[in-house]
Scaffold this active site. Sequence first.
Site, PDB file in Angstrom:
ATOM      1  N   LYS A 135       0.931  -1.225   0.094  1.00  0.00           N
ATOM      2  CA  LYS A 135      -0.053   0.004  -0.051  1.00  0.00           C
ATOM      3  C   LYS A 135       0.856   1.019  -0.130  1.00  0.00           C
ATOM      4  O   LYS A 135       1.855   1.469   0.752  1.00  0.00           O
ATOM      5  CB  LYS A 135      -0.803  -0.069   1.134  1.00  0.00           C
ATOM      6  CG  LYS A 135      -2.119  -1.161   1.306  1.00  0.00           C
ATOM      7  CD  LYS A 135      -3.178  -0.847   2.559  1.00  0.00           C
ATOM      8  CE  LYS A 135      -4.110  -1.701   2.292  1.00  0.00           C
ATOM      9  NZ  LYS A 135      -5.167  -1.573   3.340  1.00  0.00           N
TER      10      LYS A 135
ATOM     11  N   ASP B 161     -14.667  -1.454   9.897  1.00  0.00           N
ATOM     12  CA  ASP B 161     -15.027  -1.121   8.410  1.00  0.00           C
ATOM     13  C   ASP B 161     -15.022  -2.719   7.669  1.00  0.00           C
ATOM     14  O   ASP B 161     -14.607  -2.895   6.428  1.00  0.00           O
ATOM     15  CB  ASP B 161     -13.977  -0.404   7.586  1.00  0.00           C
ATOM     16  CG  ASP B 161     -14.559  -0.029   6.187  1.00  0.00           C
ATOM     17  OD1 ASP B 161     -15.748  -0.074   6.091  1.00  0.00           O
ATOM     18  OD2 ASP B 161     -13.622   0.211   5.335  1.00  0.00           O
TER      19      ASP B 161
END
Length: 653
Positions: free
Chosen positions: A39, A137
Amino acid sequence: MPLLRNRFRVIRVLSDEGGFGRTYLSEDTDKLNELCVIKQLAPKFQGTWSQKKAMELFAEEAKRLQELGEHPQIPTLIAYFEQDKCLYLVQQFINGQNLLKELQQRRVYKANEIQAILLDLLPVLKFIHDRGVIHRDIKPENLIRCRYDGRLSLIDFGSSKQLTEKVKNKSGTSIGSHGYSPLEQIRDGKAYPASDLFSLGATCFHLLTGTSPFQLWMEHGYGWANNWRQYLRSPLSPELDNVMNKLLQKDLSQRYQSADEVIKDLIPTLPRALPAAGQSSGKFTVTQPKSTFSFQYAVVKISVLAAAFILLFGFSDTWYQQYRQIQVILLSKLKPANYSHSQNEVVFGQSPNIPVKNIALANTLQGTAKFVVSVAISPDGQTIASSGEGERIINMWNIATGKEILTLNGHSQKVNAVAISPNGKTLVSGSDDKTIKVWNLTTGKIVYTLEGHTDSIQALAISPNGKTLVSGSDDNTLKVWNLGTGKLIRTLKGHKFWVRSVAISPDGRNLASGSFDKTIKLWHLYQDDPARTLKGNTNTITSVAFSPDSTTLASTSRDRTIKLWDVASGEVLRTFTGHANTVTCVAFSPDGMILASASRDRTIKLWNLATGEVMNTLTGHADTVTSVGFTADGRTIVSGSEDNTIKIWRIAK
C-alpha cells in the site's frame, strides 16, 4: 519501477485511491519472490487536514497489523517505511477473492453458508476485540476467502481504532462504510465491539439477500435495519433469524455486545435435529455445498465449528459431547461412503484407498553424520532435509535421484530438528547451540538467526499458513515466533522438564507439546496458557502429531505405546501396542486413514485407524528409526535412522 527499499518489486496495480495512493501486487525478492501487497500513501494535497488524517490512519494500520498479524486470518505486516516522500506498508498477500466478488459470481448464499461465515469470523473478531481493537469497516470487500483452505481473512485495518476511554467517551471522526457501519459510528465517530458486530450482520444480510446495505442506506437511512426481513428470498429458521435481528439492532444497547454472545446463540442453530446428550444420534438433512462450496469447504465449516466451541467454552465436557455429535452427523453426510464412526473407536475410513501391503524399498540414502536425527519432507514431495548426530550441517536430498543437492552450514553445534515451510521456500533448523536458523532454500543463505532459548532446541513446527514458527527446548519452554520477521511473539511455560516434540494442527488453531515430564499440553496457538494437560503415559512423550482434520492427536512414548487423543475432550480414544521398544515418532497419512510409527525396535509400523490393526511392518533399518513421514500425495514414506540412512519407501498404486 526500481525495487522499493531494494527488496520489493511491483507487478501491477490492484486498486487506485485517487489522490492518496495505490495498492500494488508485488514480489518480495528477499523471500524467493513471494507475493505480497504494497500500500502506497502519496497524498497530493500536502499539509492539508486530509493528508494528516490519511497519514495517521496509515501508521495506525501498520501498527495494528504488527500487533494482530500473528492470527492466521489477519495479514502479517512485512515492512513499513518511507521512500521518496511516500509511505509504504507491505503486508502478506492472501490468495483468494473477496466476498463481494464471490457474491457477484454466486448471486445467492444459503442459510447454512451464512452460519459458516459467522462461525469463521466471530473468533477473529473476538481475537481483535480482546486486544482492544475495533475494525470499524467490516464489509464484503474486506473479507477474502483463501483459495487453499476456504477460510476467511479480515483485511484493511486502516480504519481500526484502539478501544480506549477516549474512543468510548468522545466523538471522533466518522470512519466506515455507510450502510455497513452502525449509527453510533457514522454519526458520532464512536466504535465498540458491538459496532463491528452490526457490520458483520450487515455483511451477512448483503450475502443472504443480494441487496447492498449502502444502497438501502442511501434510500432509507437506517430504516432498512428495522425492516431487513422484507428483503429475504425465503424466511430463516427462528434461531438464525434471532441472531441476525440482534446483530442488526440500530440501538447499541439492544445489540450483541461481544462475539461470545453471538456464538452462544448461533451454535444451536446448526444441528436442528441434534438429540439430547445420551440419546440416539438421529438424523437430519445436510445440504451438500456446490461449486466452490464443495466437500473441502464443508469440512472447513466443521473445523470452524470445532474452533468456535473450543474458543468459547474451553474444553467443557458437556459442550464437547454436543459438538462431537454434531461433528459425527455432519461428517457422516459429507465423507465418502466408507466413513463410519462409533463411540468406542476413532474411525477415519473403513479401509485405505491404497494397498498399503504393497510397499517396496525404493532407495537408501547414506547420511554424512553418525546417525540421522531429524528428517523433513518438502510440500511437493521432491526434496528431503535431514540433520544428524555429530554434524552441524543440514543435508538436502532429491527424493527421485537420491542425490545430495545442497548442504547448509551455519550452526556451531548439533542440529536436532528441521522443518520446511508450506510453500517449500524456507527451512528452519534448531540446534544444541540454542539458536534457530531460518534458511532461504534457493540461495542456501541464512535469513534470520533466532535467539532466546537458554538450552538446546529439540523440536520445530511451522503453521499451515507459514506465518508462525513454534520451537520446543530443553529449557522446558516453547517459543512462538513470527516466521516472516523473525520476532519472538511469546514464550509458553508449563512443562516441568524438557520439551522434545511440538505439532501445530492443520487448521492452524491449536498447538501440542510433548515433554519428558510425561505429559502433553494442548495450547491455543494465540494464547499464553495451556488449554489442557493430557496425562496417562508412564514415560517420556517422544512425538506428537495432529490428524489431517485437526480433531485427533497421536502421541508416542518410551512406554512403547501410541495413543490417540480427542483434541476437544482430552480423552484417550485408543491405545496401540505392538512395538518392542520405545516409539520415537508418529505421522498420519494425508487422507487420515493410516498412522505410521517408528521405533527403537528398528521397525516402522503402519496402522489401520479404522480397526487398530497393524497393516504392515517395514523392516530394513539396522538401528533405531528416529523419524518417519509421508509425502503430500501419500504414496511415499520417508524414514531416518541411527544407522545413518534415510530410506524411501514406495506404496504401489
